[in-house]
Write an enzyme that holds these catalytic residues in place. Structure first.
Site, PDB file in Angstrom:
ATOM      1  N   TYR A 135       0.834  -1.198   0.000  1.00  0.00           N
ATOM      2  CA  TYR A 135       0.000   0.000   0.000  1.00  0.00           C
ATOM      3  C   TYR A 135       0.874   1.255   0.000  1.00  0.00           C
ATOM      4  CZ  TYR A 135      -3.484   3.385   1.723  1.00  0.00           C
ATOM      5  OH  TYR A 135      -4.302   4.472   1.877  1.00  0.00           O
ATOM      6  N   LYS A 139       1.024   4.121  -2.991  1.00  0.00           N
ATOM      7  CA  LYS A 139       0.628   5.502  -2.728  1.00  0.00           C
ATOM      8  C   LYS A 139       1.800   6.466  -2.872  1.00  0.00           C
ATOM      9  CE  LYS A 139      -3.746   4.913  -1.983  1.00  0.00           C
ATOM     10  NZ  LYS A 139      -4.748   5.456  -2.931  1.00  0.00           N
TER      11      LYS A 139
END
Length: 228
Positions: A135, A139
């Site tokens: 993640y 991002k």
């Protein structure tokens, strides 16, 4: 006003579609499933690779948009010792980086001069994310893409702005389901996002700085932002 919402069937995307429709805007939704409230829907095919998805979406678009908003994404955890770390990282890359890059291509070809492109990063990705490495990687890539798009020669139309929203926690039905005992006063309302996207689309002077990574924090029901 005409806008495109990439991920317009999700909780945040749906809120943005609803808000802009209430303002009499024409809204195009790009997602795995249709949003019946949108004026036009472009369905993504998960069997396609990145370049095929890009070609399929671009082939179905014409005209220009005042705003292109990419709120597609997801979450998965896992540190380097987790057996599914790479699997989850692959999923995060597809959900956040593929969508953001295609949104950038849409903006380069179809955003009006002076228009707004919005991508979605994450506040934790400003630093290390040991418990959710895939993640954080995805991002962080979106946030770097935002900085690159704000530079001269990025390919965006003249006068266009790009901003990445970096929320901490959004007040979504799914978050409430999985965290029922949390302090909802520290969660950012979806309407806050939708309202500000409209404001920034219609009033360029009110926008964050071009290329801003806008950390969004809500405390005691009050939402504030910090540019990074």
């Amino acid at each position: 006003m005409r806008v495109l919402v990439y991920g317009g069937r999700g909780a945040l995307g749906g809120s943005i579609v609803d808000h802009f429709k209430a303002k009499n805007a024409t809204v195009v939704n790009v997602d795995l499933h249709a949003n019946e409230k949108a004026d036009e829907n472009i369905a993504l095919d998960l069997s396609q690779d990145w370049t095929a998805q890009e070609a399929a979406v671009l082939a179905k678009l014409d005209g220009h948009f005042d705003g292109v908003f990419c709120v597609a994404g997801g979450w998965a955890g896992g540190n380097a010792a987790a057996d599914d770390m790479v699997k989850n990282a692959d999923l995060m890359w597809k959900q956040s980086v593929w969508s953001s890059a295609i949104a950038a291509r849409i903006a380069a070809k179809h955003l009006k001069e002076g228009g707004l492109l919005q991508l979605t990063g994450a506040a934790p990705a400003l630093g290390g994310t040991p418990g959710m490495m895939g993640y954080g990687m995805a991002k962080a890539a979106v946030q770097q893409l935002t900085k690159s798009l704000a530079e001269d020669g990025s390919g965006l139309p003249k006068g266009a702005s790009v901003v990445a929203l970096l929320p901490v926690t959004l007040d979504t039905p799914m978050n409430r389901k999985w965290m029922p005992k949390a302090d909802f006063g520290t969660w950012t309302p979806l309407a806050w996002i939708a309202e500000h996207l409209e404001k920034w689309t219609t009033d360029a002077a009110s926008r964050p700085s071009n290329g801003a990574l806008l950390k969004i924090v809500t405390e005691g029901g009050k939402t504030t932002t910090t540019e990074h």
